[in-house]
Motif scaffolding. Structure first.
Motif, PDB file in Angstrom:
ATOM      1  N   ILE A 312       0.831  -1.205   0.000  1.00 24.90           N
ATOM      2  CA  ILE A 312       0.000   0.000   0.000  1.00 24.90           C
ATOM      3  C   ILE A 312       0.869   1.261   0.000  1.00 24.90           C
ATOM      4  N   ALA A 315       0.824   3.522  -3.022  1.00 26.95           N
ATOM      5  CA  ALA A 315      -0.223   4.531  -3.204  1.00 26.95           C
ATOM      6  C   ALA A 315       0.252   5.909  -2.764  1.00 26.95           C
ATOM      7  N   LEU A 316       1.097   5.931  -1.735  1.00 29.05           N
ATOM      8  CA  LEU A 316       1.529   7.221  -1.180  1.00 29.05           C
ATOM      9  C   LEU A 316       2.311   8.051  -2.193  1.00 29.05           C
ATOM     10  N   TYR A 317       3.072   7.355  -3.058  1.00 31.66           N
ATOM     11  CA  TYR A 317       3.925   8.098  -3.973  1.00 31.66           C
ATOM     12  C   TYR A 317       3.334   8.246  -5.369  1.00 31.66           C
ATOM     13  N   MET A 318       2.107   7.735  -5.526  1.00 31.64           N
ATOM     14  CA  MET A 318       1.436   7.830  -6.823  1.00 31.64           C
ATOM     15  C   MET A 318       1.188   9.278  -7.263  1.00 31.64           C
ATOM     16  N   PRO A 319       0.607  10.134  -6.385  1.00 34.31           N
ATOM     17  CA  PRO A 319       0.345  11.520  -6.831  1.00 34.31           C
ATOM     18  C   PRO A 319       1.628  12.266  -7.198  1.00 34.31           C
TER      19      PRO A 319
END
Lengths: 457, 457
Positions: A312, A315-319
């Protein structure tokens, strides 16, 4: 702006009709026109009655379209026709072109024959061509004239003062032979023959030429005005330097707007004059289309849902991943589009351009990759990551994806406008939002592919 | 571009020295200068030896800086000084300003006294001011002269032909009294007195005025040239319309670059001439800073990690959410920045502008919200979502977040440039990447806050 604005306000509010008349005649037209554009139309009519029609024509040429229309509605047709006849020929034609058909027909009988013809001919050209922006205020002479005869002919033609800097040499059928500057005439002896003085190699535009190309010619050759020839090489009109500035500014705005996914508008309304609905219409297409394309990102994430559920932290580094790709791509697109617009590079050099952007992006990717790696490695809060993977591996993995994203985005950002240009379109429509959306998708593909490959090791 | 380019190539490659001489004298300077800029410097020296120094000066004024420098290195100092003296005064000063100190000192003794002074004075002004771009090629007359005397004085001054359109009326101490067009002089009788003809209300610039303001004055008043006065109101120089076009283009490029987070550069190198490292340096700051700020997105997602784990479907729409916010914000920023740059709106109207953008965004949010809602409701693959929540609720929830994101992004996008302007900065630095990064963060906050509120119901 407006060196004389306060002074003008003062005169019109408190002055007697003599000082108003003086102001109308002596102050810069742009400032006077600005003031009148904001005045009551009945006051404008009164002011204009103080000065000769030739001067009214000059001023009315520069006031805004709404006030011009009100003058047309409210004034005696005869009076209006006198003023209309004295407007600058290009402004006159533009005004006429935008009148309702029935009003056009109503106005024509009041005009002198030569002006009637001029207006009809000029308003027949499409606005984005040389013909659409040219004026017919110019002076012509013939090569067999002496300097003295030429100067007398110019006095007779009496074109508006800003149009007198070049004198056009034509033959009996108005076929253009050459150009002479007023300076050359003044410096010469009065018995010299024009035929020995004029320049046969002159820059000109074709009536159907795109107005942007005409503006670029004026710029390149530092011209005060450029002659516009029809297919028979007859002198049809001239385009002045002030039109070039207007065109260059309008095109810069258009490029910027296109680049941000805004449909350029033809009308000349300013930002606040344009209705919200009009603004909406110019923006909605890109916003909705790109949102729809953005749904593809969702499909990609869904495909890699198991990877995401295992890790998971991804997800934190997706943006940040998608945003940085967008920035890198948009920067590359901006410099390429601008270089193309200014004629600094030709699209035939596309391989060189892409290679250069890839080089720049490699340098950028080292910086960004390092930033991400250090952040993840040293400043990550506890995550529940699988036991067989270390946080260093994850840092390296995300940094590598990030670097790949910066480089691929720059190549896409530089490549899309070049491709559009190659296909004959305006490179500016390879808009920054479009690039951002494309690299969102490629970025997520890179990100999850690298992640799942590493996980399956 | 370059109507005569092929013809010129042909003449220089195959012509004899007579036809080359004729080409140098007769063809447009910009085309000749382009050709010479790409030729071997020893050929250039040979070509220039065919024509008088006054003509060489005109051509050398327009060739590129590298070739100018090579000419300076390779030519006999005496010969070069003759050409240098005949260059346009503004180009001459720019060239001089960029020479090494030792080369400046070496060149000066070869120059005529009046030119030496002119060069030193002109190169003392900073390049971004009126003084830095002005030329001293102008003709002056005095008010007590008759038209005939005035015309003789102009012939004596013999300014370059493009600078002759306005004649400047000054007193004994060069204090500017007014302006007269060459047309007015030609149209008048030779015994008329200048004092009755000249315009006392004239537009001028101050030597220290910003070059962009000078360009906007030239544009606003459709001037061919604008006089530049020093603090004593003496005529110090003039700025021609061609400088205005250059400044306006350079400022448009600068605005676009700033807006994309690229540091504008002062040098005039074209895209391909600029090294990759130079390009990198102009872009790296924003890319890295924004990537760092983008890490905040990660912190937000981490805070809402439990919501995300419960409802992994939220991850699918995250990229679309942030991208659409970025697009909406960038569009709003683009139109506001452009309207400010063109002087269409003043920042004092900020409330009106924000209100208008909010209206536009409301319309956009309905479209985007509907799109998302329909997609999720009717085209969602099976998801493992908690049993107490329906897919319709999730669709409504994400659509609402999306709408809120579009509206808040537009307000941020319009507001940031206005704020920067208010604080005295250039609104263009409220760059599109910066806006995209900010609305990524606000968007994620909106998204997860709405989601977690709904889940806890």
């Amino acid at each position: 702006m407006g060196q004389f604005r306060n002074q003008i306000d003062e005169i019109f509010l408190n002055g007697d009709s003599d000082s108003i008349k003086e102001a109308l005649l002596e102050h810069p037209t742009a400032d006077i026109a600005d003031f009148l554009s904001k005045s009551e139309v009945r006051d404008v009519i009164e002011y204009l009655s103080l000065i000769p029609h030739s001067e009214s024509g000059r001023i009315v040429s520069e006031i805004n379209r709404d006030t011009q229309n009100e003058l047309f509605e409210r004034m005696d047709r005869f009076q209006f026709a006198f003023i209309f006849e004295n407007m600058y020929s290009d402004e006159r034609a533009d005004f006429f072109q935008e009148l309702e058909k029935e009003n056009q027909i109503e106005l024509l009988p009041y005009l002198e024959k030569s002006i009637r013809e001029d207006v009809i001919v000029l308003s027949a050209y499409p606005p984005e061509t040389a013909g659409g922006i040219m004026s017919t205020d110019f002076a012509t002479i013939q090569e067999k004239m002496t300097v003295k005869e030429a100067l007398n002919k110019i006095k007779k033609d009496n074109p508006s003062s800003k149009m007198i800097y070049y004198i056009y040499v034509v033959d009996d059928r108005m076929i253009m032979k050459g150009i002479i500057t007023i300076k050359d005439l003044i410096m010469a002896e009065s018995n010299d023959s024009v035929s020995e003085l004029y320049q046969e190699n002159f820059i000109y535009a074709d009536v159907n030429e795109d107005r942007e190309d005409v503006a670029l010619k004026i710029e390149r050759y530092d011209l005060v005005a450029i002659p516009v020839l029809n297919s028979l090489k007859q002198l049809a009109g001239i385009v002045g330097h002030e039109e070039a500035i207007d065109v260059i500014q309008a095109e810069a705005t258009e490029d910027m707007e296109k680049f941000m996914g805004i449909t350029p508008s033809d009308d000349e309304e300013t930002y606040l004059e344009t209705s919200s609905f009009q603004h909406f219409r110019r923006r909605v297409a890109w916003i909705v289309v790109l949102a729809a394309v953005g749904l593809i990102s969702g499909i990609i994430i869904q495909k890699f849902q198991n990877v995401l559920e295992q890790l998971i932290i991804l997800a934190l580094y997706m943006p940040m991943m998608t945003a940085t790709g967008g920035n890198s791509g948009s920067q590359a697109a901006t410099v390429v589009i601008r270089a193309l617009a200014l004629g600094e590079v030709e699209d035939s050099k596309w391989l060189k351009i892409i290679f250069k952007e890839a080089q720049v992006a490699c340098l950028l990717s080292v910086c960004v990759g390092l930033l991400v790696f250090l952040k993840i490695n040293f400043f990550s809060a506890a995550h529940n990551i699988p036991h067989n993977i270390s946080i260093t591996t994850i840092g390296a993995l995300i940094a590598a994806a990030m670097a790949a994203q910066v480089i691929s985005s720059a190549i896409i950002g530089a490549g899309l406008p070049l491709l559009v240009r190659r296909l004959g379109g305006d490179p500016a429509i390879a808009a920054s939002p479009a690039i951002a959306t494309v690299v969102d998708i490629t970025g997520l593909l890179i990100y999850f592919t690298i992640a799942s490959l590493s996980l399956s090791l």
